[in-house]
Write a protein that holds these residues in place. Structure first.
Motif, PDB file in Angstrom:
ATOM      1  N   VAL A 158     -20.784   3.987 -10.007  1.00  0.00           N
ATOM      2  CA  VAL A 158     -20.431   3.897 -11.428  1.00  0.00           C
ATOM      3  C   VAL A 158     -20.712   2.505 -11.974  1.00  0.00           C
ATOM      4  N   TYR A 159     -20.307   1.484 -11.221  1.00  0.00           N
ATOM      5  CA  TYR A 159     -20.489   0.092 -11.649  1.00  0.00           C
ATOM      6  C   TYR A 159     -21.554  -0.549 -10.752  1.00  0.00           C
ATOM      7  N   GLY A 160     -22.794  -0.291 -11.095  1.00  0.00           N
ATOM      8  CA  GLY A 160     -23.902  -0.664 -10.212  1.00  0.00           C
ATOM      9  C   GLY A 160     -24.047  -2.144  -9.944  1.00  0.00           C
ATOM     10  N   ASP A 161     -23.643  -2.985 -10.884  1.00  0.00           N
ATOM     11  CA  ASP A 161     -23.821  -4.424 -10.723  1.00  0.00           C
ATOM     12  C   ASP A 161     -22.509  -5.144 -10.425  1.00  0.00           C
ATOM     13  N   LEU A 162     -21.485  -4.399 -10.103  1.00  0.00           N
ATOM     14  CA  LEU A 162     -20.188  -5.017  -9.823  1.00  0.00           C
ATOM     15  C   LEU A 162     -20.241  -5.787  -8.513  1.00  0.00           C
ATOM     16  N   PHE A 163     -19.811  -7.056  -8.551  1.00  0.00           N
ATOM     17  CA  PHE A 163     -19.712  -7.833  -7.318  1.00  0.00           C
ATOM     18  C   PHE A 163     -18.383  -7.509  -6.652  1.00  0.00           C
ATOM     19  N   VAL A 164     -18.439  -7.191  -5.376  1.00  0.00           N
ATOM     20  CA  VAL A 164     -17.238  -6.800  -4.639  1.00  0.00           C
ATOM     21  C   VAL A 164     -16.973  -7.805  -3.532  1.00  0.00           C
ATOM     22  N   ASP A 165     -15.737  -8.290  -3.485  1.00  0.00           N
ATOM     23  CA  ASP A 165     -15.294  -9.182  -2.416  1.00  0.00           C
ATOM     24  C   ASP A 165     -14.180  -8.468  -1.674  1.00  0.00           C
ATOM     25  N   MET A 166     -14.500  -7.888  -0.511  1.00  0.00           N
ATOM     26  CA  MET A 166     -13.518  -7.146   0.268  1.00  0.00           C
ATOM     27  C   MET A 166     -13.128  -7.938   1.506  1.00  0.00           C
ATOM     28  N   ASN A 167     -11.837  -8.145   1.687  1.00  0.00           N
ATOM     29  CA  ASN A 167     -11.320  -8.828   2.865  1.00  0.00           C
ATOM     30  C   ASN A 167     -10.645  -7.838   3.791  1.00  0.00           C
ATOM     31  N   VAL A 168     -10.569  -8.182   5.065  1.00  0.00           N
ATOM     32  CA  VAL A 168      -9.837  -7.395   6.050  1.00  0.00           C
ATOM     33  C   VAL A 168      -8.663  -8.243   6.515  1.00  0.00           C
ATOM     34  N   LEU A 169      -7.439  -7.730   6.315  1.00  0.00           N
ATOM     35  CA  LEU A 169      -6.237  -8.518   6.572  1.00  0.00           C
ATOM     36  C   LEU A 169      -5.282  -7.809   7.517  1.00  0.00           C
ATOM     37  N   LYS A 170      -4.539  -8.592   8.280  1.00  0.00           N
ATOM     38  CA  LYS A 170      -3.356  -8.101   8.963  1.00  0.00           C
ATOM     39  C   LYS A 170      -2.198  -8.162   7.977  1.00  0.00           C
ATOM     40  N   ILE A 171      -1.135  -7.426   8.260  1.00  0.00           N
ATOM     41  CA  ILE A 171      -0.039  -7.323   7.294  1.00  0.00           C
ATOM     42  C   ILE A 171       0.604  -8.681   7.008  1.00  0.00           C
ATOM     43  N   GLU A 172       0.658  -9.560   8.001  1.00  0.00           N
ATOM     44  CA  GLU A 172       1.296 -10.854   7.789  1.00  0.00           C
ATOM     45  C   GLU A 172       0.486 -11.767   6.869  1.00  0.00           C
ATOM     46  N   GLU A 173      -0.753 -11.416   6.626  1.00  0.00           N
ATOM     47  CA  GLU A 173      -1.599 -12.220   5.745  1.00  0.00           C
ATOM     48  C   GLU A 173      -1.570 -11.726   4.295  1.00  0.00           C
ATOM     49  N   THR A 174      -0.926 -10.596   4.080  1.00  0.00           N
ATOM     50  CA  THR A 174      -1.002  -9.918   2.786  1.00  0.00           C
ATOM     51  C   THR A 174      -0.255 -10.645   1.678  1.00  0.00           C
TER      52      THR A 174
END
Length: 308
Positions: free
Chosen positions: A119-135
């Motif tokens: 849907v949003y072809g030019d959207l920049f996505v920053d996805m992180n992977v976290l443990k719960i204590e980092e949330t």
């Protein structure tokens, strides 16, 4: 001199562009007499002659040059506004920042982002992977808009919303003798080298629940910190494990066999966010896609079919 209306500006520009009343009428999809009347009314209202008529062609008059300069500027600003709105609609010049638990990151998150980028072809996505204590730090410092977790985050400044419920399952190396069973029990697994996550970790404690239910003291042969590590070790024939079904929600996983557990242990997924924060449209859409993809993983997964 009276102020000009937006409609007058629109008509004047159309005459400027086409040079004729009929051309302006065609451009605006209105009648030519209406254009002619409005041009005449505008000139009378402003008290200046906007156009010179030469051989049926309307040429901007010299004395009205400043008016036409402003008309051009207004339209440049309108075009800039429209471009900005269009960019927002397709995700240009904006970003979506969020994080997920490791168990969600590998398969579910990828499917969600496939939908979002569709849907949003030019959207920049920053996805992180976290443990719960980092949330908590991630959300309260506003590094991202939301986090998808397998446990609720206990903090007064954070709100949690349950979005899906799945089950824990057993994973075995391909060809393992336990793969002949329709369901596998914690006692079955305990007789094999068990790979897991530290039970002092919230996720590790969740994976240990089938053994706790069965009254079995679990002795790990190996431990990993993330679900992906556990899955990889099992695929390489180093042992067996209990894992959440979202971590193995892929149709084809060579080297790995998945089986329902005799012990029925639910695992829930939550979206967590900073209280009071207004989420972007991209974030709201992404959360809805997470909800649908998690539900689909439960309904379409092999454990669902095996238990029917």
């Amino acid at each position: 001199m009276n102020d000009m209306t937006l409609r007058q500006i629109e008509v004047i520009r159309a005459v400027m562009l086409t040079g004729t009343i009929s051309g302006a009428a065609g451009l605006l999809n209105v009648s030519a007499p209406g254009i002619s009347r409005l041009v005449k009314h505008t000139e009378e209202t402003l008290g200046i002659r906007l156009f010179e008529r030469k051989a049926g062609v309307f040429i901007p008059s010299v004395e009205a040059s400043r008016v036409f300069d402003q008309v051009r500027e207004v339209y440049r600003q309108v075009e800039s506004l429209n471009a900005a709105v269009s960019s927002l609609k397709c995700g240009e010049d904006v970003r979506l920042s969020f994080a997920t638990a490791p168990s969600i990151a590998q398969f579910i998150a990828a499917r969600v982002l496939q939908k979002v980028r569709g849907v949003y072809g030019d959207l920049f996505v920053d996805m992180n992977v976290l443990k719960i204590e980092e949330t908590v730090d991630y959300l309260l410092l506003e590094r991202g808009e939301f986090v998808i977790m397998s446990s609720p985050v206990k903090n007064a400044a954070i709100e949690n919303e349950e979005i899906a419920e799945g089950r824990l399952v057993a994973i075995l190396p391909e060809g393992h003798e336990l793969s002949q069973k329709e369901k596998v029990s914690a006692s079955d697994l305990a007789r094999e080298p068990v790979i897991g996550v530290d039970p002092n970790d919230p996720y590790g404690a969740l994976l240990a629940k089938p053994f706790v239910q069965a009254g079995i003291e679990i002795n790990h042969a190996m431990r990993g910190r993330f679900a992906q590590t556990v899955v990889s070790l099992v695929r390489h024939g180093l042992g067996v494990a209990v894992i959440d079904e979202f971590s193995v929600a892929e149709v084809y996983m060579p080297g790995l066999v998945r089986r329902p557990l005799v012990e029925d242990v639910p695992i829930k997924s939550y979206v967590t966010r900073k209280k009071g924060r207004v989420l972007s449209r991209f974030a709201e859409d992404s959360i809805n896609h997470f909800r649908r993809q998690l539900e689909r993983a439960v309904k379409d997964g092999p454990w669902y079919r095996a238990q029917k």
